[in-house]
Design a protein around this motif. Structure first.
Motif, PDB file in Angstrom:
ATOM      1  N   GLU A 186       8.841 -11.578 -12.084  1.00 52.19           N
ATOM      2  CA  GLU A 186       8.050 -10.721 -11.219  1.00 52.19           C
ATOM      3  C   GLU A 186       8.986  -9.688 -10.590  1.00 52.19           C
ATOM      4  O   GLU A 186      10.208  -9.796 -10.679  1.00 52.19           O
ATOM      5  N   LEU A 187       8.409  -8.679  -9.925  1.00 52.84           N
ATOM      6  CA  LEU A 187       9.219  -7.709  -9.203  1.00 52.84           C
ATOM      7  C   LEU A 187      10.153  -8.430  -8.230  1.00 52.84           C
ATOM      8  O   LEU A 187       9.733  -9.326  -7.492  1.00 52.84           O
ATOM      9  N   PHE A 188      11.425  -8.041  -8.257  1.00 47.78           N
ATOM     10  CA  PHE A 188      12.415  -8.743  -7.451  1.00 47.78           C
ATOM     11  C   PHE A 188      12.215  -8.541  -5.946  1.00 47.78           C
ATOM     12  O   PHE A 188      12.649  -9.364  -5.146  1.00 47.78           O
ATOM     13  N   ASP A 189      11.597  -7.436  -5.550  1.00 51.30           N
ATOM     14  CA  ASP A 189      11.548  -7.082  -4.133  1.00 51.30           C
ATOM     15  C   ASP A 189      10.122  -6.819  -3.641  1.00 51.30           C
ATOM     16  O   ASP A 189       9.886  -5.906  -2.839  1.00 51.30           O
ATOM     17  N   LYS A 190       9.185  -7.635  -4.089  1.00 43.94           N
ATOM     18  CA  LYS A 190       7.779  -7.412  -3.736  1.00 43.94           C
ATOM     19  C   LYS A 190       7.541  -7.373  -2.226  1.00 43.94           C
ATOM     20  O   LYS A 190       6.689  -6.642  -1.741  1.00 43.94           O
ATOM     21  N   VAL A 191       8.304  -8.172  -1.466  1.00 43.17           N
ATOM     22  CA  VAL A 191       8.045  -8.276  -0.033  1.00 43.17           C
ATOM     23  C   VAL A 191       8.431  -6.997   0.711  1.00 43.17           C
ATOM     24  O   VAL A 191       8.094  -6.835   1.883  1.00 43.17           O
ATOM     25  N   LEU A 192       9.134  -6.061   0.044  1.00 42.72           N
ATOM     26  CA  LEU A 192       9.621  -4.854   0.719  1.00 42.72           C
ATOM     27  C   LEU A 192       8.735  -3.638   0.488  1.00 42.72           C
ATOM     28  O   LEU A 192       9.125  -2.525   0.832  1.00 42.72           O
ATOM     29  N   LEU A 193       7.543  -3.836  -0.076  1.00 42.99           N
ATOM     30  CA  LEU A 193       6.672  -2.697  -0.374  1.00 42.99           C
ATOM     31  C   LEU A 193       6.415  -1.843   0.866  1.00 42.99           C
ATOM     32  O   LEU A 193       6.511  -0.611   0.825  1.00 42.99           O
ATOM     33  N   SER A 194       6.095  -2.461   1.971  1.00 40.74           N
ATOM     34  CA  SER A 194       5.777  -1.687   3.184  1.00 40.74           C
ATOM     35  C   SER A 194       6.962  -0.850   3.636  1.00 40.74           C
ATOM     36  O   SER A 194       6.795   0.287   4.109  1.00 40.74           O
ATOM     37  N   GLU A 195       8.177  -1.381   3.482  1.00 42.15           N
ATOM     38  CA  GLU A 195       9.375  -0.617   3.858  1.00 42.15           C
ATOM     39  C   GLU A 195       9.515   0.628   2.994  1.00 42.15           C
ATOM     40  O   GLU A 195       9.770   1.726   3.491  1.00 42.15           O
ATOM     41  N   TYR A 196       9.334   0.485   1.693  1.00 42.87           N
ATOM     42  CA  TYR A 196       9.509   1.628   0.788  1.00 42.87           C
ATOM     43  C   TYR A 196       8.436   2.692   1.012  1.00 42.87           C
ATOM     44  O   TYR A 196       8.694   3.886   0.837  1.00 42.87           O
ATOM     45  N   ILE A 197       7.252   2.271   1.394  1.00 44.34           N
ATOM     46  CA  ILE A 197       6.169   3.229   1.636  1.00 44.34           C
ATOM     47  C   ILE A 197       6.557   4.218   2.737  1.00 44.34           C
ATOM     48  O   ILE A 197       6.131   5.384   2.719  1.00 44.34           O
ATOM     49  N   GLU A 198       7.405   3.801   3.656  1.00 48.40           N
ATOM     50  CA  GLU A 198       7.815   4.655   4.763  1.00 48.40           C
ATOM     51  C   GLU A 198       8.904   5.655   4.382  1.00 48.40           C
ATOM     52  O   GLU A 198       9.299   6.485   5.200  1.00 48.40           O
ATOM     53  N   THR A 199       9.392   5.592   3.136  1.00 48.21           N
ATOM     54  CA  THR A 199      10.529   6.435   2.756  1.00 48.21           C
ATOM     55  C   THR A 199      10.130   7.740   2.087  1.00 48.21           C
ATOM     56  O   THR A 199      10.994   8.558   1.776  1.00 48.21           O
ATOM     57  N   ILE A 200       8.855   7.972   1.849  1.00 48.12           N
ATOM     58  CA  ILE A 200       8.433   9.131   1.076  1.00 48.12           C
ATOM     59  C   ILE A 200       7.071   9.593   1.580  1.00 48.12           C
ATOM     60  O   ILE A 200       6.277   8.778   2.082  1.00 48.12           O
ATOM     61  N   GLY A 201       6.805  10.896   1.482  1.00 51.80           N
ATOM     62  CA  GLY A 201       5.523  11.417   1.927  1.00 51.80           C
ATOM     63  C   GLY A 201       4.399  11.001   0.998  1.00 51.80           C
ATOM     64  O   GLY A 201       4.379  11.378  -0.175  1.00 51.80           O
ATOM     65  N   LEU A 202       3.452  10.206   1.517  1.00 49.17           N
ATOM     66  CA  LEU A 202       2.386   9.643   0.701  1.00 49.17           C
ATOM     67  C   LEU A 202       1.029   9.852   1.359  1.00 49.17           C
ATOM     68  O   LEU A 202       0.923   9.982   2.582  1.00 49.17           O
ATOM     69  N   GLU A 203      -0.006   9.865   0.521  1.00 50.80           N
ATOM     70  CA  GLU A 203      -1.354   9.708   1.034  1.00 50.80           C
ATOM     71  C   GLU A 203      -1.507   8.261   1.528  1.00 50.80           C
ATOM     72  O   GLU A 203      -0.740   7.385   1.121  1.00 50.80           O
ATOM     73  N   PRO A 204      -2.462   7.977   2.395  1.00 54.80           N
ATOM     74  CA  PRO A 204      -2.692   6.582   2.789  1.00 54.80           C
ATOM     75  C   PRO A 204      -2.944   5.718   1.555  1.00 54.80           C
ATOM     76  O   PRO A 204      -3.705   6.100   0.659  1.00 54.80           O
ATOM     77  N   THR A 205      -2.275   4.584   1.487  1.00 50.25           N
ATOM     78  CA  THR A 205      -2.436   3.716   0.322  1.00 50.25           C
ATOM     79  C   THR A 205      -3.826   3.075   0.329  1.00 50.25           C
ATOM     80  O   THR A 205      -4.459   2.913   1.375  1.00 50.25           O
ATOM     81  N   THR A 206      -4.293   2.718  -0.862  1.00 46.42           N
ATOM     82  CA  THR A 206      -5.595   2.081  -1.011  1.00 46.42           C
ATOM     83  C   THR A 206      -5.470   0.881  -1.930  1.00 46.42           C
ATOM     84  O   THR A 206      -4.475   0.705  -2.642  1.00 46.42           O
ATOM     85  N   GLN A 207      -6.494   0.060  -1.927  1.00 44.69           N
ATOM     86  CA  GLN A 207      -6.570  -1.041  -2.881  1.00 44.69           C
ATOM     87  C   GLN A 207      -6.817  -0.461  -4.274  1.00 44.69           C
ATOM     88  O   GLN A 207      -7.594   0.489  -4.437  1.00 44.69           O
ATOM     89  N   TYR A 208      -6.146  -1.006  -5.270  1.00 45.05           N
ATOM     90  CA  TYR A 208      -6.318  -0.506  -6.639  1.00 45.05           C
ATOM     91  C   TYR A 208      -7.780  -0.559  -7.061  1.00 45.05           C
ATOM     92  O   TYR A 208      -8.460  -1.573  -6.859  1.00 45.05           O
ATOM     93  N   ASN A 209      -8.236   0.531  -7.653  1.00 46.72           N
ATOM     94  CA  ASN A 209      -9.579   0.591  -8.226  1.00 46.72           C
ATOM     95  C   ASN A 209      -9.472   1.279  -9.580  1.00 46.72           C
ATOM     96  O   ASN A 209      -8.934   2.385  -9.684  1.00 46.72           O
ATOM     97  N   VAL A 210      -9.948   0.641 -10.634  1.00 51.96           N
ATOM     98  CA  VAL A 210      -9.763   1.160 -11.978  1.00 51.96           C
ATOM     99  C   VAL A 210     -10.391   2.547 -12.136  1.00 51.96           C
ATOM    100  O   VAL A 210      -9.842   3.418 -12.836  1.00 51.96           O
ATOM    101  N   ASN A 211     -11.513   2.796 -11.496  1.00 49.12           N
ATOM    102  CA  ASN A 211     -12.176   4.094 -11.651  1.00 49.12           C
ATOM    103  C   ASN A 211     -11.359   5.217 -11.015  1.00 49.12           C
ATOM    104  O   ASN A 211     -11.344   6.351 -11.519  1.00 49.12           O
ATOM    105  N   THR A 212     -10.684   4.914  -9.910  1.00 52.06           N
ATOM    106  CA  THR A 212      -9.814   5.914  -9.284  1.00 52.06           C
ATOM    107  C   THR A 212      -8.679   6.287 -10.221  1.00 52.06           C
ATOM    108  O   THR A 212      -8.347   7.472 -10.390  1.00 52.06           O
ATOM    109  N   LEU A 213      -8.075   5.277 -10.839  1.00 52.01           N
ATOM    110  CA  LEU A 213      -6.985   5.544 -11.774  1.00 52.01           C
ATOM    111  C   LEU A 213      -7.487   6.336 -12.976  1.00 52.01           C
ATOM    112  O   LEU A 213      -6.821   7.285 -13.429  1.00 52.01           O
TER     113      LEU A 213
END
Length: 573
Positions: free
Chosen positions: A372-399
């Motif tokens: 599995e991804l080695f650093d899954k628990v750090l997702l929230s930390e990485y989200i703060e490092t780059i300009g992003l739209e608000p994250t959402t739950q994955y939805n296949v139709n959006t993709l």
């Protein structure tokens, strides 16, 4: 619990219970350094410490203090004139070192196949038992050695290749090496970024395959190329020369392969002296002619076995098993059932060691057997490092909607793929119908050469709608032609010769990817996506969210799917 450990370049560990492989950890992904080994070839700088760290990873994850068996190959190393066997650093009741290089390639591939009996051809740049071996594989009996192939021009009259008592003895009877002469020409082609030959050995062949599609086979060159292959070029000195202190001197233009490439150049009328860089049509034609001769020389060895065992399917393995042009020709020209697994190169040797040991009665599936991804628990930390739209739950139709618009999306979810191909869990996905997509990916995301093609992924039941192909191509090991009516509609996955390194997928194999393809076809009328590995040139397929965000921030990618979180770059107006 059992652990297998292959230590040279593309090193890997495989853990299994008494019946099933549980995980494969490739060292390159653990260290984030492409093609890395631990012992002997492409070693890391912390050699003596890395094995205990990897062993602790398995011990902590699977609750193991001591392994029942450790099966190992190429784990010995010399440091400062001291010899170490790194496998002895692993706590185990039983240390096993009896399976050899091609024997392990053959077992690892055959036991993944659906066959109860098959011919297995294993060939590459070499191991401890030759460079080209042929086996009869039976699920109930295991492997039977048929031939360790000797160079047909150089072998002695006393050896015909069938002596199974010591296959390594082929080294004294001139092994037949198709891998090195194919690879070394990459060092002379202007369109291939030149690196040291030790690293080029592992990356040039794939680039030559992409380049040769631009060329033509020159019939007047074929005999000279055959003589070059038969001359058995290698990377060592033709003769050892000593300096004034009595130490060996390696003079680049006196290395064996440099001399033999220069001889080839004289025969075909092209300057192939060391330092030459051949470009344009002449370079393309060198690649194409070499590919043709590579295939023909393989077939000269293989055809007698096709005739002797006409009803048997075949398995192709070893590093040369990644030559998708040959693999496809075997299916289409000879009508053979051909199996090539996801890991025919040396990254698959730890699986082969374990397969030799377990001899499983049912086909094994290690497609997504990575971690599995080695650093899954750090997702929230990485989200703060780059300009992003608000994250959402994955939805296949959006993709689907974003892919249709031309957005380039990085996928990192579930367990990672084992082997050199990304197959939907560590992938970059985009719309293959957009004409400029290939050039954008090569120049602004992957940072690689213009001539390298991108692969399509398609549902298994749809493959013959778009490609001249029937049946599976689950691991991108074949390259059929794109059907004529789809070539202009799918420009970003159609190579210059109209082929595509296709991946097929079923609901059972990858439900997430299958659903995405289904919805994309419903929305756009096209059931194909472009799928390339989630990495950048020179790095292995990623297995950290950290690397995913770094690529997102530095490239023209538009967003990420990390597990079930949907992440998009902020668009500044």
């Amino acid at each position: 619990m059992n652990l297998s450990f292959y230590g040279s370049h593309n090193a890997a560990f495989t853990i299994a219970d008494d019946e099933k492989i549980l995980e494969v950890l490739e060292v390159e992904r653990f260290l984030n350094m492409k093609n890395m080994g631990i012992a002997q070839y492409k070693t890391n700088q912390d050699i003596l410490a890395i094995v205990p760290r990897i062993v602790k990873y398995f011990q902590d994850k699977y609750g193991v203090e001591e392994f029942d068996n450790v099966i190992h190959l190429n784990t010995d190393v010399n440091i400062d004139a001291n010899n170490y066997d790194l496998a002895t650093k692993i706590p185990t009741k039983n240390l096993i070192n009896k399976y050899r290089h091609h024997q392990s390639h053959a077992a690892g591939t055959f036991y993944q196949s659906p066959y109860n009996e098959a011919l297995v051809f294993s060939f590459d740049g070499g191991g401890d038992d030759g460079k080209f071996r042929i086996f009869l594989a039976e699920r109930e009996k295991g492997l039977t050695h048929l031939e360790t192939v000797a160079n047909p021009v150089l072998k002695g009259e006393s050896y015909d290749g069938t002596d199974s008592s010591d296959p390594a003895s082929i080294y004294w009877h001139e092994p037949f090496d198709l891998g090195f002469p194919y690879m070394v020409l990459g060092d002379y082609l202007e369109d291939i970024n030149q690196i040291n030959l030790g690293d080029g050995n592992l990356v040039y062949p794939g680039k030559i395959m992409g380049l040769c599609s631009y060329g033509n086979v020159r019939e007047e060159w074929v005999e000279a190329f055959k003589e070059f292959y038969f001359s058995s070029p290698h990377g060592g000195p033709t003769q050892i020369e000593l300096n004034d202190e009595g130490q060996e001197e390696h003079i680049e233009d006196k290395i064996d392969c440099r001399l033999k490439v220069r001889i080839l150049g004289k025969k075909i009328g092209v300057d192939l002296s060391f330092g030459s860089r051949i470009g344009g049509q002449e370079g393309y034609d060198i690649a194409a002619t070499s590919q043709f001769v590579f295939e023909e020389l393989f077939l000269e060895v293989a055809k007698p076995y096709f005739e002797k065992y006409p009803d048997l399917p075949i398995c192709i393995t070893g590093g040369c098993g990644l030559n998708i042009l040959l693999n496809t020709r075997l299916v289409q020209e000879f009508g053979k059932q051909v199996f090539v697994g996801p890991n025919p190169n040396d990254c698959g040797l730890s699986v082969g060691l374990m397969a030799n040991f377990l001899q499983p009665k049912e086909p094994i599936d290690i497609t997504y057997a990575g971690p599995e991804l080695f650093d899954k628990v750090l997702l929230s930390e990485y989200i703060e490092t780059i300009g992003l739209e608000p994250t959402t739950q994955y939805n296949v139709n959006t993709l689907v909607n974003d892919l249709e618009k031309g957005h380039i999306m990085g996928i990192a979810r579930g367990r990672m793929e084992h082997g050199p191909r990304a197959l939907g869990n560590r992938s970059i996905l985009c719309n293959p119908a957009i004409p400029e997509m290939k050039d954008v990916l090569n120049a602004k995301v992957k940072h690689r050469e213009y001539y390298r093609p991108f692969a399509p992924v398609v549902r298994l039941e749809d493959v013959s709608e778009y490609f001249e192909w029937e049946g599976e191509s689950r691991w991108m090991t074949f390259c059929p032609k794109v059907k004529e009516e789809w070539r202009e509609k799918l420009p970003s996955i159609t190579h210059v010769d109209n082929t595509a390194r296709v991946q097929t997928v079923t609901q059972e194999q990858n439900p997430w990817l299958y659903e995405l393809l289904t919805k994309f076809k419903e929305k756009t009328g096209v059931g194909v996506l472009l799928n390339t590995s989630f990495n950048v040139n020179g790095k292995p397929i990623l297995n950290t969210i950290r690397d995913a965000f770094e690529i997102l921030g530095k490239s023209e990618m538009d967003g990420l799917v990390i597990e079930d979180t949907y992440i998009k770059k902020r668009v500044w107006n």
